[in-house]
Enzyme design. Structure first.
Site, PDB file in Angstrom:
ATOM      1  N   PHE A   8      36.573  89.423  24.588  1.00  0.00           N
ATOM      2  CA  PHE A   8      37.548  90.516  24.739  1.00  0.00           C
ATOM      3  C   PHE A   8      38.505  90.195  25.885  1.00  0.00           C
ATOM      4  O   PHE A   8      38.668  90.954  26.819  1.00  0.00           O
ATOM      5  CB  PHE A   8      36.814  91.851  24.953  1.00  0.00           C
ATOM      6  CG  PHE A   8      37.656  93.052  24.581  1.00  0.00           C
ATOM      7  CD1 PHE A   8      38.108  93.232  23.280  1.00  0.00           C
ATOM      8  CD2 PHE A   8      38.005  93.994  25.535  1.00  0.00           C
ATOM      9  CE1 PHE A   8      38.889  94.327  22.944  1.00  0.00           C
ATOM     10  CE2 PHE A   8      38.785  95.096  25.209  1.00  0.00           C
ATOM     11  CZ  PHE A   8      39.227  95.261  23.897  1.00  0.00           C
ATOM     12  N   ALA A  10      42.538  88.229  26.486  1.00  0.00           N
ATOM     13  CA  ALA A  10      43.910  88.598  26.097  1.00  0.00           C
ATOM     14  C   ALA A  10      44.040  88.778  24.581  1.00  0.00           C
ATOM     15  O   ALA A  10      44.710  89.712  24.117  1.00  0.00           O
ATOM     16  CB  ALA A  10      44.882  87.531  26.583  1.00  0.00           C
ATOM     17  N   THR A  94      35.866  84.041  21.754  1.00  0.00           N
ATOM     18  CA  THR A  94      35.330  83.573  23.036  1.00  0.00           C
ATOM     19  C   THR A  94      35.918  82.205  23.374  1.00  0.00           C
ATOM     20  O   THR A  94      36.445  81.504  22.511  1.00  0.00           O
ATOM     21  CB  THR A  94      33.792  83.455  23.004  1.00  0.00           C
ATOM     22  OG1 THR A  94      33.422  82.474  22.037  1.00  0.00           O
ATOM     23  CG2 THR A  94      33.126  84.779  22.673  1.00  0.00           C
ATOM     24  N   VAL A 150      45.782  77.432  15.272  1.00  0.00           N
ATOM     25  CA  VAL A 150      46.899  76.476  15.371  1.00  0.00           C
ATOM     26  C   VAL A 150      48.203  77.270  15.383  1.00  0.00           C
ATOM     27  O   VAL A 150      48.460  78.056  14.475  1.00  0.00           O
ATOM     28  CB  VAL A 150      46.910  75.500  14.172  1.00  0.00           C
ATOM     29  CG1 VAL A 150      48.060  74.501  14.307  1.00  0.00           C
ATOM     30  CG2 VAL A 150      45.580  74.761  14.057  1.00  0.00           C
ATOM     31  N   GLY A 152      49.176  79.708  17.455  1.00  0.00           N
ATOM     32  CA  GLY A 152      49.154  81.105  17.928  1.00  0.00           C
ATOM     33  C   GLY A 152      49.550  82.040  16.796  1.00  0.00           C
ATOM     34  O   GLY A 152      48.873  82.114  15.778  1.00  0.00           O
ATOM     35  N   GLY A 204      50.612  80.243  34.911  1.00  0.00           N
ATOM     36  CA  GLY A 204      49.384  80.583  34.186  1.00  0.00           C
ATOM     37  C   GLY A 204      49.271  79.897  32.837  1.00  0.00           C
ATOM     38  O   GLY A 204      48.497  80.327  31.984  1.00  0.00           O
ATOM     39  N   LYS A 222      43.401  71.026  17.364  1.00  0.00           N
ATOM     40  CA  LYS A 222      44.297  71.625  16.370  1.00  0.00           C
ATOM     41  C   LYS A 222      44.576  70.627  15.233  1.00  0.00           C
ATOM     42  O   LYS A 222      44.653  71.000  14.060  1.00  0.00           O
ATOM     43  CB  LYS A 222      45.588  72.070  17.049  1.00  0.00           C
ATOM     44  CG  LYS A 222      45.357  73.271  17.984  1.00  0.00           C
ATOM     45  CD  LYS A 222      46.512  73.476  18.954  1.00  0.00           C
ATOM     46  CE  LYS A 222      46.300  74.709  19.822  1.00  0.00           C
ATOM     47  NZ  LYS A 222      47.192  74.752  21.000  1.00  0.00           N
ATOM     48  N   GLY A 313      49.505  82.957  23.354  1.00  0.00           N
ATOM     49  CA  GLY A 313      49.789  84.341  23.759  1.00  0.00           C
ATOM     50  C   GLY A 313      48.814  85.301  23.102  1.00  0.00           C
ATOM     51  O   GLY A 313      48.434  85.119  21.935  1.00  0.00           O
TER      52      GLY A 313
HETATM   53  N1  HSE Z   1      46.520  75.635  26.117  1.00  0.00           N
HETATM   54  C1  HSE Z   1      47.026  75.895  24.819  1.00  0.00           C
HETATM   55  C2  HSE Z   1      48.483  75.479  24.754  1.00  0.00           C
HETATM   56  C3  HSE Z   1      46.859  77.361  24.488  1.00  0.00           C
HETATM   57  O1  HSE Z   1      49.054  75.202  25.807  1.00  0.00           O
HETATM   58  O2  HSE Z   1      49.057  75.381  23.693  1.00  0.00           O
HETATM   59  C4  HSE Z   1      47.007  77.686  23.031  1.00  0.00           C
HETATM   60  O3  HSE Z   1      46.036  77.069  22.226  1.00  0.00           O
END
Ligand code: HSE
Length: 335
Positions: A8, A10, A94, A150, A152, A204, A222, A313
């Site tokens: 749980f 983002a 997770t 893959v 987002g 971040g 991915k 995101g």
């Molecule tokens: N660390 C990954 C990126 C996060 O920068 O694309 C998303 O999978």
């Protein structure tokens, strides 16, 4: 649809918010009425067959508490929650890493064994065991979906699998890690490698285990998922040839620019599967900058097509989970 959430952060919180803010729309357009009947985070778990309120769960996290504060039990694990749950779907978000992909792997396999459909935004289990997890899903007559692993919220897997159905994709290459793309873009703009990394950290963008980004592990995970799902290969993460961006210096970036190219971390399927720094022409649609992801599919009859979008995101990834849930809802209705 009764949903149990393991993880749980983002993404999980983004999903809970979407369930509330889009409730009417999801029901009116897709007949989807998700009810969160259980949630587990690293501090404990809460469950309620009549549904937990997203606002309460999110407020607990905002106050630095576990979801267990919502009438649940501190220390209760995701595995225990699944064992007690009669949910229709597990949503797994997770952070499970790539050693053994735990706890996600156990969550996914035990949920499927209990007859639950699974939506995983967690790449770990799929990167380590895609072929056997798909077999397990078929054996248990459940769906295993993973759109958010893959790209987002950008529907890269859907595009290749569904929009290009009937086509034969002969190869693809993509920028699948936004963090390294941000760092390389910073270097192209004149930053030193150290400055660009620090800039990415300060925003971040860099994973807690920065090796996942910098050594190309995230991109390789991915690529593994794409190779299995889109190309029908049966491969796992250790089989991917992989080099990260730590060896890319200011000189490499400058020489590429002088030749009209940029250095990008490219995940490629072209007979062979590999991740590594490659030069991409700056006038190639794939040459996207910042944290953007992009992927070019080369197909036999329709040529090369490039999909570009944000690759990470919480809300973005949550939106891809909603797509998967809509598909599962359709499958449940047609059974
Ligand atoms: N660390 C990954 C990126 C996060 O920068 O694309 C998303 O999978």
């Amino acid at each position: 649809m009764r949903v149990v959430l393991c993880g749980f952060g983002a993404v999980g919180q983004g999903l809970a918010r979407l369930f509330e803010s889009r409730a009417d729309d999801l029901y009116a357009r897709f007949g989807l009425k998700p009810r969160i009947v259980g949630v587990a985070d690293s501090g404990g778990a809460a469950s309620d067959p009549s549904g937990l309120r997203a606002a309460d769960l999110v407020a607990a996290k905002a106050g630095g508490r576990s979801v267990a504060a919502c009438g649940g039990r501190a220390g209760m694990t995701g595995a225990e929650l699944i064992a007690e749950s009669d949910a229709d779907v597990l949503v797994e978000t997770t952070a499970s890493g790539y050693e053994d992909a735990e706890p996600g792997m156990s969550h996914v396999t035990s949920a499927m064994a209990r007859g639950m459909h699974v939506v995983s935004a967690n790449k770990g289990p799929l990167a380590l065991a895609f072929p056997s997890l798909m077999e397990l899903a078929a054996h248990n007559c459940v769906s295993l979906k993973f759109s958010g692993t893959v790209g987002g919220g950008t529907p890269i897997l859907d595009y290749a699998k569904n929009s290009l159905r009937g086509e034969r994709i002969v190869s693809f290459r993509g920028i699948l890690n936004g963090t390294t793309n941000y760092i390389l873009s910073g270097m192209a703009g004149g930053m030193s490698p150290g400055e660009a990394l620090e800039d990415a950290r300060s925003r971040g963008y860099v994973e807690a285990d920065e090796s996942l980004d910098l050594d190309g592990i995230d991109a390789a995970a991915k690529l593994t998922i794409l190779a299995n799902w889109v190309m029908g290969m049966k491969v796992t993460l250790p089989e991917i040839r992989r080099e990260g961006i730590r060896g890319v210096g200011a000189g490499d970036v400058r020489r590429a620019a002088e030749g009209g190219s940029a250095v990008k971390l490219i995940a490629e399927c072209d007979g062979d599967l590999s991740v590594g720094p490659r030069e991409v022409r700056t006038d190639d649609p794939l040459c996207v900058n910042g944290t953007l992801n992009g992927i070019s599919f080369v197909s036999e009859h329709s040529g090369t097509q490039t999909v570009i979008g944000r690759g990470a995101g919480g809300t973005e990834t949550a939106s891809s989970i909603v797509r998967d849930l809509i598909d599962i809802r359709g499958e449940m209705a047609s059974r």
